[in-house]
Enzyme design. Structure first.
Site, PDB file in Angstrom:
ATOM      1  N   ASP A  69       7.528  39.058  71.619  1.00 20.52           N
ATOM      2  CA  ASP A  69       6.180  39.295  72.105  1.00 20.52           C
ATOM      3  C   ASP A  69       6.122  40.631  72.842  1.00 20.52           C
ATOM      4  O   ASP A  69       6.767  40.811  73.883  1.00 20.52           O
ATOM      5  CB  ASP A  69       5.821  38.144  73.047  1.00 20.52           C
ATOM      6  CG  ASP A  69       4.339  38.117  73.360  1.00 20.52           C
ATOM      7  OD1 ASP A  69       3.547  38.248  72.418  1.00 20.52           O
ATOM      8  OD2 ASP A  69       3.988  37.984  74.534  1.00 20.52           O
ATOM      9  N   THR A 102      -0.452  43.045  70.627  1.00 17.48           N
ATOM     10  CA  THR A 102       0.092  43.980  71.614  1.00 17.48           C
ATOM     11  C   THR A 102       1.046  44.971  70.969  1.00 17.48           C
ATOM     12  O   THR A 102       0.995  46.160  71.266  1.00 17.48           O
ATOM     13  CB  THR A 102       0.822  43.236  72.758  1.00 17.48           C
ATOM     14  OG1 THR A 102       1.771  42.341  72.198  1.00 17.48           O
ATOM     15  CG2 THR A 102      -0.155  42.453  73.593  1.00 17.48           C
ATOM     16  N   THR A 103       1.907  44.477  70.082  1.00 15.54           N
ATOM     17  CA  THR A 103       2.863  45.395  69.460  1.00 15.54           C
ATOM     18  C   THR A 103       2.123  46.402  68.583  1.00 15.54           C
ATOM     19  O   THR A 103       2.452  47.594  68.569  1.00 15.54           O
ATOM     20  CB  THR A 103       3.886  44.617  68.611  1.00 15.54           C
ATOM     21  OG1 THR A 103       4.304  43.480  69.359  1.00 15.54           O
ATOM     22  CG2 THR A 103       5.085  45.469  68.295  1.00 15.54           C
ATOM     23  N   ASP A 397      -1.038  33.110  71.892  1.00 12.69           N
ATOM     24  CA  ASP A 397      -1.600  34.173  71.056  1.00 12.69           C
ATOM     25  C   ASP A 397      -2.541  33.561  70.024  1.00 12.69           C
ATOM     26  O   ASP A 397      -3.652  34.036  69.803  1.00 12.69           O
ATOM     27  CB  ASP A 397      -0.490  34.938  70.313  1.00 12.69           C
ATOM     28  CG  ASP A 397       0.283  35.874  71.242  1.00 12.69           C
ATOM     29  OD1 ASP A 397      -0.007  35.863  72.453  1.00 12.69           O
ATOM     30  OD2 ASP A 397       1.171  36.600  70.756  1.00 12.69           O
TER      31      ASP A 397
HETATM   32  P1  ADP Z   1       1.412  41.930  67.509  1.00 10.87           P
HETATM   33  O1  ADP Z   1       2.041  41.891  68.860  1.00 10.87           O
HETATM   34  O2  ADP Z   1       0.770  43.249  67.236  1.00 10.87           O
HETATM   35  O3  ADP Z   1       0.519  40.767  67.238  1.00 10.87           O
HETATM   36  P2  ADP Z   1       3.194  40.724  65.621  1.00 10.87           P
HETATM   37  O4  ADP Z   1       4.670  40.791  65.711  1.00 10.87           O
HETATM   38  O5  ADP Z   1       2.524  39.435  65.931  1.00 10.87           O
HETATM   39  O6  ADP Z   1       2.629  41.884  66.497  1.00 10.87           O
HETATM   40  O7  ADP Z   1       2.783  41.172  64.148  1.00 10.87           O
HETATM   41  C1  ADP Z   1       1.449  41.234  63.729  1.00 10.87           C
HETATM   42  C2  ADP Z   1       1.371  41.869  62.379  1.00 10.87           C
HETATM   43  O8  ADP Z   1       2.129  41.119  61.425  1.00 10.87           O
HETATM   44  C3  ADP Z   1      -0.052  41.906  61.847  1.00 10.87           C
HETATM   45  O9  ADP Z   1      -0.296  43.177  61.295  1.00 10.87           O
HETATM   46  C4  ADP Z   1      -0.051  40.847  60.752  1.00 10.87           C
HETATM   47  O10 ADP Z   1      -0.988  41.095  59.731  1.00 10.87           O
HETATM   48  C5  ADP Z   1       1.354  40.964  60.254  1.00 10.87           C
HETATM   49  N1  ADP Z   1       1.806  39.787  59.496  1.00 10.87           N
HETATM   50  C6  ADP Z   1       1.828  38.489  59.867  1.00 10.87           C
HETATM   51  N2  ADP Z   1       2.327  37.724  58.875  1.00 10.87           N
HETATM   52  C7  ADP Z   1       2.633  38.551  57.841  1.00 10.87           C
HETATM   53  C8  ADP Z   1       3.197  38.397  56.545  1.00 10.87           C
HETATM   54  N3  ADP Z   1       3.564  37.212  56.071  1.00 10.87           N
HETATM   55  N4  ADP Z   1       3.362  39.511  55.792  1.00 10.87           N
HETATM   56  C9  ADP Z   1       3.017  40.713  56.261  1.00 10.87           C
HETATM   57  N5  ADP Z   1       2.501  40.936  57.469  1.00 10.87           N
HETATM   58  C10 ADP Z   1       2.296  39.882  58.255  1.00 10.87           C
HETATM   59 MG    MG Z   2       0.980  38.776  67.083  1.00  7.29          MG
END
Ligand code: ADP
Ligand code: MG
Length: 562
Positions: A69, A102-103, A397
């Protein structure tokens, strides 16, 4: 004309620096700041997406947190470089406003600054870059509105995909379907239609409780509250149906003044009567509670042994030292008032609900029985604290984004699809932008592509190939094409069940560009201390030299981890 007047007229305030003070101006200041901010952004980038890695953080107290996170990582990192702090603030704003992304926000901010560095090298003035970024950010958010797709509030399937997408990578993969269902049920349970027809998801009526020792699969959504407490006396009832329940936030003890009073007694009868008087006071409390008709007393503070004893005799269940946040939630669940003074309390202040103790789990389940009672509890379980904590972060989240989807009635495709689509549209928009700001708008478009690039990279796919294929799919009109990191394919991410929300994405773009602009606006660093390099680590090799007294402060056990 005095010296300082003259200087001020030239737009140069006179600054008087102390002996130890140091100063860095213009390019060198910008370079210094950009490096610091980028170093922080790069440190969390590898966690982006479901295939992102986790970070193990060792806090200054020696506690270990394993997480994926972004905001948790940055919070624990103990950064004391002021520019790097700005990036941490991006994450914090994002967490507060959207609860997810956030990331993404931090990665985009980092890439914006990388491109800004190139533009500065091409002699673009920071003001032009800032203007271009601001223009691009506004345009990008409008484009996101256009790309967004409407959904119904009872479209559970899509909402569960939104929840699942937000939770991926957060340690609950196998249980994602079950947890997504719970999240959607929970969010819908606290959704109300406002008078003006708008939808409000009131997460205040939703409480998350955690329990270790069981599988996440046994997590459940409960009507009402869960209270992890014991009765104060073993002779008390533990299960009461339709209980009239008193919530009190004052101690059921003698007031401190009474307890500390010193009495000098001249003969034993005096002492006896003094003790009797105190006992009477405590008995009065119990009588007052019984007279109100209470079957259950939940007290935020302590309860005197004598009061415990008499309450047990009256057959009243009592629990002490209930957390304030629990009291506030119980107030909603039971439809009660929290009272502070027994003597002015009335029967109307009591709430009603069924209080049921599970002796194995040592938990009370409390369910309101009044019509106006509301409130649900999401009871999350996991084998260990680390597991439960990470699941809780993921569920939090997910609740926020599902809430956002319910409120706005809209969703976006994920997997980098919106970033690629918006980047393409921004490049077209750039043609209409005059002067050198155009370059900044184009740079902004490039920076957005950091999301699919890093998603691919983190999953072990070739990021250049991915970008090329994605751009091709989008220029063929496939707005929903993104990378599915589970297959490595460019797919319609809606169909693949990778679904995000426009509000979280818009917020991510807004906070990323604000942070980049803030860093770019600084052309002068005046420090009371030493600006020379202290911790000249590998990321810090920007044009401004080292990271100053800053990244040396990424301490707290984080050394060498990033
Ligand atoms: P954040 O802190 O920004 O929410 P995450 O580590 O939760 O970061 O990653 C979010 C990103 O991962 C989003 O761009 C989302 O569309 C992407 N994502 C989630 N599941 C998949 C998947 N199966 N394939 C590709 N991208 C994905
Ligand atoms: Mg996320």
């Amino acid at each position: 004309m005095t010296m300082s007047q003259e200087q001020r007229m030239q737009g140069q305030p006179m600054i008087i620096l102390g002996d130890d003070a140091q100063r860095m101006k213009d390019e060198s200041a910008q370079g210094h700041n950009i490096s610091a901010a980028r170093a922080v952004a790069e440190s969390v980038r590898s966690t982006l997406g479901p295939k992102g890695m986790d970070k193990m953080l060792v806090t200054s107290l020696g506690d270990i947190v394993v997480t994926n996170d972004g905001v948790t990582i940055l919070d624990e990192m103990d950064i004391d470089n002021p520019t790097a702090e700005m990036v941490v603030e991006v994450a914090e704003t994002q967490e507060e406003e959207a609860g997810d992304g956030t990331t993404t926000a931090v990665a985009i901010a980092g890439d914006l600054l990388k491109h800004a560095e190139d533009l500065l090298e091409q002699d673009l003035h920071p003001t032009a870059i800032i203007k271009g970024f601001t223009l691009a950010s506004e345009q990008a958010r409008e484009e996101l509105d256009e790309i967004a797709v409407d959904i119904e509030s009872d479209d559970d399937e899509t909402l569960e995909q939104v929840a699942g997408t937000a939770m991926t990578g957060k340690g609950a993969e196998q249980y994602s379907d079950h947890l997504s269902e719970l999240v959607v049920d929970a969010a819908q349970a606290v959704t109300v239609e406002a008078d003006d027809g708008s939808t409000i998801v009131d997460l205040a009526f939703l409480k998350i409780e955690t329990q270790t020792g069981d599988s996440p699969a046994s997590s459940e959504l409960l009507e009402g509250a869960v209270l992890d407490k014991d009765p104060v006396h073993e002779d008390m009832p533990t299960t009461v149906e339709d209980a009239d329940t008193l919530l009190v936030d004052e101690p059921l003890e003698l007031s401190e003044a009474d307890a500390d009073t010193q009495v000098s007694v001249t003969d034993p009868t005096q002492l006896e009567s003094f003790i009797e008087q105190e006992e009477q006071e405590l008995r009065d409390m119990v009588d007052q509670i019984a007279d109100l008709g209470a079957d259950v007393v939940l007290c935020q503070k302590g309860i005197d042994d004598m009061v415990q004893h008499y309450l047990a005799k009256e057959g009243i269940l009592a629990v002490r030292r209930v957390k304030r946040s629990d009291m506030e939630f119980l107030r909603e669940v039971l439809g009660a008032k929290v009272i502070s003074d027994l003597s002015t309390a009335t029967a109307e202040d009591l709430g009603t609900g069924t209080v049921d103790r599970d002796t194995d789990e040592e938990l009370f389940y409390i369910e309101g029985t009044r019509d106006e009672a509301h409130g649900v509890t999401l009871l999350l379980r996991g084998s260990t604290d680390h597991v439960v904590d990470e699941i809780e972060r993921g569920v939090n989240d997910a609740l926020d984004v599902v809430g956002g989807a319910l409120t706005s009635g809209q969703v976006l495709p994920g997997g980098g699809a919106p970033e690629i689509e918006v980047a393409g549209r921004l490049r077209e928009f750039a043609d209409s932008v005059s002067g050198r700001q155009q370059l900044a708008v184009e740079a902004y478009a490039d920076a957005l592509e950091v999301v699919p690039r890093v998603l691919a990279e983190n999953a072990g796919y070739d990021s250049i190939d991915t970008l090329v294929d994605l751009r091709a799919a989008h220029s063929d009109g496939d707005e929903h094409a993104g990378i599915n990191v589970h297959t490595g394919n460019i797919e319609n991410t809606f169909e693949a069940g990778i679904v995000e929300t426009p509000n979280a994405k818009q917020q991510a773009l807004a906070s990323a560009s604000e942070a980049a602009n803030l860093v770019l606006k600084i052309d002068d660093i005046i420090s009371a201390g030493d600006l020379s390099t202290e911790g000249d680590d590998e990321d810090a090799g920007g044009p401004g030299g080292g990271m100053g007294g800053g990244m040396g402060g990424m301490g707290g056990g984080m050394g060498g981890m990033m």
